[in-house]
Design an enzyme around this catalytic site. Structure first.
Site, PDB file in Angstrom:
ATOM      1  N   HIS A 107       0.730  -1.105   0.101  1.00  0.00           N
ATOM      2  CA  HIS A 107       0.144  -0.132   0.007  1.00  0.00           C
ATOM      3  C   HIS A 107       0.903   1.264   0.029  1.00  0.00           C
ATOM      4  O   HIS A 107       0.610   2.299   0.820  1.00  0.00           O
ATOM      5  CB  HIS A 107      -0.986   0.109   1.205  1.00  0.00           C
ATOM      6  CG  HIS A 107      -1.824  -1.008   1.110  1.00  0.00           C
ATOM      7  ND1 HIS A 107      -2.283  -1.574  -0.165  1.00  0.00           N
ATOM      8  CD2 HIS A 107      -2.836  -1.598   2.183  1.00  0.00           C
ATOM      9  CE1 HIS A 107      -3.522  -2.443   0.471  1.00  0.00           C
ATOM     10  NE2 HIS A 107      -3.585  -2.610   1.580  1.00  0.00           N
ATOM     11  N   HIS A 184     -10.192   1.279   0.664  1.00  0.00           N
ATOM     12  CA  HIS A 184      -9.925   0.003   1.848  1.00  0.00           C
ATOM     13  C   HIS A 184     -11.306  -0.042   2.857  1.00  0.00           C
ATOM     14  O   HIS A 184     -10.938  -0.154   3.863  1.00  0.00           O
ATOM     15  CB  HIS A 184      -8.548   0.239   2.476  1.00  0.00           C
ATOM     16  CG  HIS A 184      -8.136  -1.030   2.985  1.00  0.00           C
ATOM     17  ND1 HIS A 184      -8.646  -1.873   3.701  1.00  0.00           N
ATOM     18  CD2 HIS A 184      -6.966  -1.717   2.420  1.00  0.00           C
ATOM     19  CE1 HIS A 184      -7.804  -3.136   4.061  1.00  0.00           C
ATOM     20  NE2 HIS A 184      -6.961  -3.092   2.929  1.00  0.00           N
ATOM     21  N   GLU A 323     -11.682  -4.525  -2.308  1.00  0.00           N
ATOM     22  CA  GLU A 323     -10.988  -3.508  -2.655  1.00  0.00           C
ATOM     23  C   GLU A 323     -10.728  -3.452  -4.377  1.00  0.00           C
ATOM     24  O   GLU A 323      -9.972  -4.380  -4.805  1.00  0.00           O
ATOM     25  CB  GLU A 323      -9.747  -3.499  -2.121  1.00  0.00           C
ATOM     26  CG  GLU A 323      -9.854  -3.582  -0.489  1.00  0.00           C
ATOM     27  CD  GLU A 323      -8.530  -4.194  -0.018  1.00  0.00           C
ATOM     28  OE1 GLU A 323      -7.486  -3.723  -0.202  1.00  0.00           O
ATOM     29  OE2 GLU A 323      -8.611  -5.277   0.850  1.00  0.00           O
TER      30      GLU A 323
END
Length: 358
Positions: A107, A184, A323
Site C-alpha cells: 500500500h 479500503h 478492494e
C-alpha cells in the site's frame, strides 16, 4: 450537506467530516485520507445502521497503521514485489515495508500514503457530492511525476429503495507513472459493531483469482476458481469454505486474494463485481467496478483497535473489504492490464456501492 470538525491532527491542522444524505441514507467522508467514515442505510424493517467500520474521530485514523480503515490507498495499492516499479527501463523504489525482511511493499506507505494525508476538499452541496484532491511532487512516495490525485464521492437514490454511493478516483501527471488506487472500506451489513461477517452471502463475478506466495505477493498465475474455496460464482456464505484445508487460505488466514472480475475493458463503465447479502437484516450491497480486479479481504488480521465508533469491538472477520484494483504486482507481469498514468492519459477508476434490502 453538513460539514463538521472531525478532530485535530498532530501538526495542529483540523480534519473535517462531510455528510452526504438522501431521503433514506447518510454517508460520511473525511478530508483526512479521503476516508469513507460511515454509511447509514436501512434494514428490511427500515431500521438504520452504520455498516462501515471505522473510528469516532480522526485521532483513531492517525494512530492506526495496519488495517487502513476506509482510506483511499495509493499511489500503489496492494503488494509490490521487491518494492520495485520498472518504468521504461528505469526501476523506481517504493518503501520496503512488507515481507519477512521488509523487502516488499504494501500500500505504498502505511504511515505516509494517500490514506495518511490531509486532502483539499471542495463540496458541491447541490449535487450531494464532495471532491478531495491531493498533490504529490515528482519522486514523492517513490514514483515519478508531479501528480494530482482526486477522490470524488456522490450519494444518490437512482431508484426506489436504492442508495448509490459513487466513488471516482483520478490522477493527472506530467510524467509517465503508475497509479493503482482503491478504497479500503470494511463493511458489515448487520452493523459495523455486529460481529462476524462469515454468515454474509457473497456472489463474485469472477472465474479466476490470483494465488499468493508465502509472503502474500502474487505468484503470477491466474488460477481458475472451479473446484476451489474461491468459487463464489453462485451465492455462498463467506464462512462456508474459509477454514478448508487449503494452502492459499492458510497463507492468508482466510480470504486475502484478488479476483479477476469478468468483462474488463480499459476506460469501460462500471460493471457488476460482487453481490453481498446479510440474511438477518436483509441489507444488500452490490459493488460495481471499472478496474480489472477486486481484492476480497475478510479482515483476518483485524485487532481490537482503540477509539472505534460506539466503543465497538473489531476482531478478525468482523468486517469484509472488497478492494477494486488493478491486479497486485501487475508491474512485474506484462501480460496483465497495466495501471499506467501519462500526461495524455490520466488515471480514472470508479467504484459504485448500491445499497438495498431483500
Amino acid at each position: 450537506m453538513e460539514i463538521t470538525s472531525f478532530g485535530t491532527l498532530p501538526d495542529g491542522r483540523e480534519a473535517h467530516a462531510y455528510e452526504l444524505s438522501t431521503d433514506h441514507a447518510r454517508v460520511r467522508v473525511c478530508d483526512y485520507g479521503a476516508t469513507l467514515l460511515g454509511a447509514e442505510v436501512p434494514d428490511r424493517n427500515g431500521r438504520m445502521s452504520d455498516v462501515v467500520l471505522g473510528f469516532s474521530s480522526v485521532e483513531g485514523y492517525v494512530r492506526e497503521t495496519g488495517a487502513c480503515y476506509g482510506g483511499v490507498i495509493g499511489p500503489m495499492a496492494n503488494r509490490t514485489d521487491r518494492a520495485e516499479v520498472p518504468i521504461d527501463g528505469t526501476v523506481y523504489h517504493l518503501l520496503g515495508n512488507d515481507g519477512e525482511k521488509g523487502e516488499n511493499n504494501l500500500h505504498s506507505d502505511l504511515l505516509h500514503g494517500l490514506h495518511k494525508r490531509l486532502w483539499e476538499a471542495e463540496a458541491d452541496e447541490g449535487a450531494g457530492a464532495v471532491r478531495f484532491s491531493l498533490a504529490l511532487a515528482d519522486g514523492e512516495l517513490g514514483l515519478p511525476g508531479n501528480r494530482t490525485f482526486t477522490a470524488d464521492y456522490a450519494l444518490t437514490e437512482p431508484e426506489e429503495g436504492v442508495a448509490q454511493l459513487t466513488m471516482t478516483f483520478g490522477c493527472t501527471t506530467d510524467a509517465k507513472t503508475f497509479v493503482n488506487m482503491t478504497s479500503h472500506a470494511y463493511v458489515n451489513l448487520a452493523g459495523h459493531g455486529a460481529g462476524s461477517v462469515l454468515d454474509h452471502v457473497a456472489t463474485i463475478e469472477a472465474d479466476a483469482f490470483l494465488p499468493l506466495r508465502p509472503d502474500s505477493v502474487s505468484e503470477g498465475e491466474v488460477r481458475d476458481v472451479a473446484g476451489t474455496p474461491f468459487d463464489f460464482r453462485s451465492p455462498k456464505a463467506l464462512g462456508a469454505d474459509i477454514d478448508e484445508d487449503c494452502e492459499q487460505l492458510r497463507r492468508a488466514r482466510g480470504y486475502d486474494h484478488c479476483f479477476c472480475v469478468r468483462g474488463y475493458e480499459p476506460d469501460g463503465s462500471p460493471r457488476p463485481a460482487m453481490h453481498l447479502e446479510d440474511p438477518v437484516s436483509g441489507r444488500v450491497l452490490d459493488v460495481l467496478v471499472t478496474m480489472p480486479g477486486a481484492h476480497l479481504y475478510t479482515g483476518n488480521w483485524l485487532d481490537n483497535a482503540e477509539g472505534v465508533k460506539g466503543g465497538a469491538t473489531y476482531l478478525p472477520r468482523y468486517g469484509v473489504a472488497f478492494e477494486p484494483e488493478f491486479y497486485p504486482d501487475a508491474v512485474h507481469h506484462a501480460d496483465w492490464p497495466q495501471p499506467v498514468c501519462e500526461p495524455d492519459h490520466p488515471y480514472s477508476a470508479t467504484i459504485v456501492y448500491r445499497f438495498s434490502v431483500r
